[in-house]
Design a protein around this motif. Structure first.
Motif, PDB file in Angstrom:
ATOM      1  N   GLN A  34     -51.967  20.103  32.646  1.00  0.00           N
ATOM      2  CA  GLN A  34     -52.055  19.151  33.796  1.00  0.00           C
ATOM      3  C   GLN A  34     -53.207  19.669  34.609  1.00  0.00           C
ATOM      4  O   GLN A  34     -54.023  19.191  35.009  1.00  0.00           O
ATOM      5  N   GLY A  35     -53.194  20.857  34.742  1.00  0.00           N
ATOM      6  CA  GLY A  35     -54.433  21.601  35.484  1.00  0.00           C
ATOM      7  C   GLY A  35     -55.842  21.411  34.724  1.00  0.00           C
ATOM      8  O   GLY A  35     -56.769  21.284  35.251  1.00  0.00           O
ATOM      9  N   GLN A  36     -55.572  21.533  33.200  1.00  0.00           N
ATOM     10  CA  GLN A  36     -57.003  20.928  32.555  1.00  0.00           C
ATOM     11  C   GLN A  36     -57.368  19.953  32.630  1.00  0.00           C
ATOM     12  O   GLN A  36     -58.544  19.359  32.788  1.00  0.00           O
ATOM     13  N   ILE A  37     -56.349  18.649  32.736  1.00  0.00           N
ATOM     14  CA  ILE A  37     -56.681  17.250  33.002  1.00  0.00           C
ATOM     15  C   ILE A  37     -57.239  17.254  34.352  1.00  0.00           C
ATOM     16  O   ILE A  37     -58.213  16.396  34.562  1.00  0.00           O
ATOM     17  N   ASP A  38     -56.655  18.033  35.406  1.00  0.00           N
ATOM     18  CA  ASP A  38     -57.013  17.650  36.618  1.00  0.00           C
ATOM     19  C   ASP A  38     -58.834  18.247  36.812  1.00  0.00           C
ATOM     20  O   ASP A  38     -59.556  17.906  37.531  1.00  0.00           O
ATOM     21  N   LEU A  39     -58.941  19.488  36.228  1.00  0.00           N
ATOM     22  CA  LEU A  39     -60.282  19.967  35.974  1.00  0.00           C
ATOM     23  C   LEU A  39     -61.278  19.124  35.455  1.00  0.00           C
ATOM     24  O   LEU A  39     -62.155  18.782  35.966  1.00  0.00           O
ATOM     25  N   LEU A  40     -60.651  18.589  34.123  1.00  0.00           N
ATOM     26  CA  LEU A  40     -61.366  17.536  33.595  1.00  0.00           C
ATOM     27  C   LEU A  40     -61.890  16.577  34.481  1.00  0.00           C
ATOM     28  O   LEU A  40     -62.937  15.839  34.502  1.00  0.00           O
ATOM     29  N   GLU A  41     -60.875  15.689  35.191  1.00  0.00           N
ATOM     30  CA  GLU A  41     -61.049  14.674  36.199  1.00  0.00           C
ATOM     31  C   GLU A  41     -61.816  15.165  37.290  1.00  0.00           C
ATOM     32  O   GLU A  41     -62.942  14.430  37.602  1.00  0.00           O
ATOM     33  N   LEU A  42     -61.796  16.326  37.579  1.00  0.00           N
ATOM     34  CA  LEU A  42     -62.842  17.061  38.722  1.00  0.00           C
ATOM     35  C   LEU A  42     -64.224  16.922  38.247  1.00  0.00           C
ATOM     36  O   LEU A  42     -65.237  16.426  38.718  1.00  0.00           O
ATOM     37  N   ARG A  43     -64.467  17.387  36.869  1.00  0.00           N
ATOM     38  CA  ARG A  43     -65.823  17.404  36.254  1.00  0.00           C
ATOM     39  C   ARG A  43     -66.420  16.180  35.976  1.00  0.00           C
ATOM     40  O   ARG A  43     -67.528  15.754  36.215  1.00  0.00           O
ATOM     41  N   GLN A  44     -65.438  15.130  35.462  1.00  0.00           N
ATOM     42  CA  GLN A  44     -65.881  13.981  35.285  1.00  0.00           C
ATOM     43  C   GLN A  44     -66.147  13.211  36.608  1.00  0.00           C
ATOM     44  O   GLN A  44     -67.193  12.503  36.598  1.00  0.00           O
ATOM     45  N   GLU A  45     -65.634  13.427  37.722  1.00  0.00           N
ATOM     46  CA  GLU A  45     -65.871  12.890  38.872  1.00  0.00           C
ATOM     47  C   GLU A  45     -67.187  13.437  39.466  1.00  0.00           C
ATOM     48  O   GLU A  45     -68.139  12.767  39.904  1.00  0.00           O
ATOM     49  N   LYS A  46     -67.527  14.508  39.288  1.00  0.00           N
ATOM     50  CA  LYS A  46     -68.684  15.206  39.619  1.00  0.00           C
ATOM     51  C   LYS A  46     -69.844  14.722  38.867  1.00  0.00           C
ATOM     52  O   LYS A  46     -70.768  14.468  39.056  1.00  0.00           O
ATOM     53  N   GLN A  47     -69.513  14.494  37.593  1.00  0.00           N
ATOM     54  CA  GLN A  47     -70.707  14.001  36.623  1.00  0.00           C
ATOM     55  C   GLN A  47     -70.967  12.517  36.833  1.00  0.00           C
ATOM     56  O   GLN A  47     -71.967  12.121  37.097  1.00  0.00           O
ATOM     57  N   HIS A  48     -69.907  11.651  37.473  1.00  0.00           N
ATOM     58  CA  HIS A  48     -69.964  10.373  38.001  1.00  0.00           C
ATOM     59  C   HIS A  48     -70.945  10.185  39.424  1.00  0.00           C
ATOM     60  O   HIS A  48     -71.714   9.486  39.499  1.00  0.00           O
ATOM     61  N   ARG A  49     -70.530  11.396  40.114  1.00  0.00           N
ATOM     62  CA  ARG A  49     -71.578  11.519  41.285  1.00  0.00           C
ATOM     63  C   ARG A  49     -72.990  11.817  40.827  1.00  0.00           C
ATOM     64  O   ARG A  49     -73.892  11.238  41.708  1.00  0.00           O
ATOM     65  N   GLN A  50     -73.067  12.753  40.176  1.00  0.00           N
ATOM     66  CA  GLN A  50     -74.475  13.139  39.632  1.00  0.00           C
ATOM     67  C   GLN A  50     -75.048  11.883  39.031  1.00  0.00           C
ATOM     68  O   GLN A  50     -76.218  11.617  39.421  1.00  0.00           O
ATOM     69  N   ILE A  51     -74.387  11.105  38.425  1.00  0.00           N
ATOM     70  CA  ILE A  51     -74.993  10.074  37.425  1.00  0.00           C
ATOM     71  C   ILE A  51     -75.588   9.109  38.526  1.00  0.00           C
ATOM     72  O   ILE A  51     -76.640   8.302  38.607  1.00  0.00           O
TER      73      ILE A  51
END
Length: 158
Positions: A34-51
């Motif tokens: 779940q921590g890894q999923i949260d981290l991946l979701e944060l990374r994904q959100e950060k990537q979406h913001r960057q995109i």
């Protein structure tokens, strides 16, 4: 039979303890995942913001590119207008100088024509003989007075 009951309970307790450890490990593993999923979701959100940031920047650059393309298309006409504006006073000055030049050439031609014809008039074939007039002497006022006194008889003084 008590032994059999104890043995069964012990095995059951061990099996239950093993299952609880297994559940605990699964819960721990689930928490890690779940921590890894949260981290991946944060990374994904950060990537979406960057995109989205890149897309906005791309849109801005595209608009700037279009503006620059429009300016480049207008540049020859702008250059032509500015050049015409700068050349206009020069053209007016050239026209004035040319008009003055024409006028001066005309005057030089006229003067040259006059000089040429004056030379022709001075040539022997064009000379007109003027009649010879008797030379007139200039009269001296004193001599005029003497003549008038000589011409009159002397009168006695009284």
């Amino acid at each position: 039979m008590q032994e059999a009951g104890c043995v069964g309970e012990t095995e059951f307790a061990q099996a239950l303890a093993a299952r609880e450890r297994e559940i605990q490990l699964l819960r721990e593993r689930n928490r890690i995942l779940q921590g890894q999923i949260d981290l991946l979701e944060l990374r994904q959100e950060k990537q979406h913001r960057q995109i989205r940031s890149y897309e906005a920047e791309i849109e801005q650059l595209y608009q700037e590119k279009q503006l620059l393309e429009q300016m480049i298309q207008e540049l020859p006409e702008l250059y032509r207008r500015k050049l015409q504006a700068r050349l206009q006073p020069i053209r007016q000055r050239i026209a004035a100088i040319q008009a003055e030049n024409r006028q001066l050439r005309k005057e030089v031609y006229q003067l040259s024509y006059r000089v040429q014809h004056m030379d022709q008039l001075d040539s022997p074939g064009w000379r007109v003989q003027l009649p010879q007039l008797p030379s007139l002497r200039r009269r001296d006022p004193k001599s005029s007075a003497e003549r008038s006194t000589k011409a009159l008889p002397a009168q006695p003084h009284s």
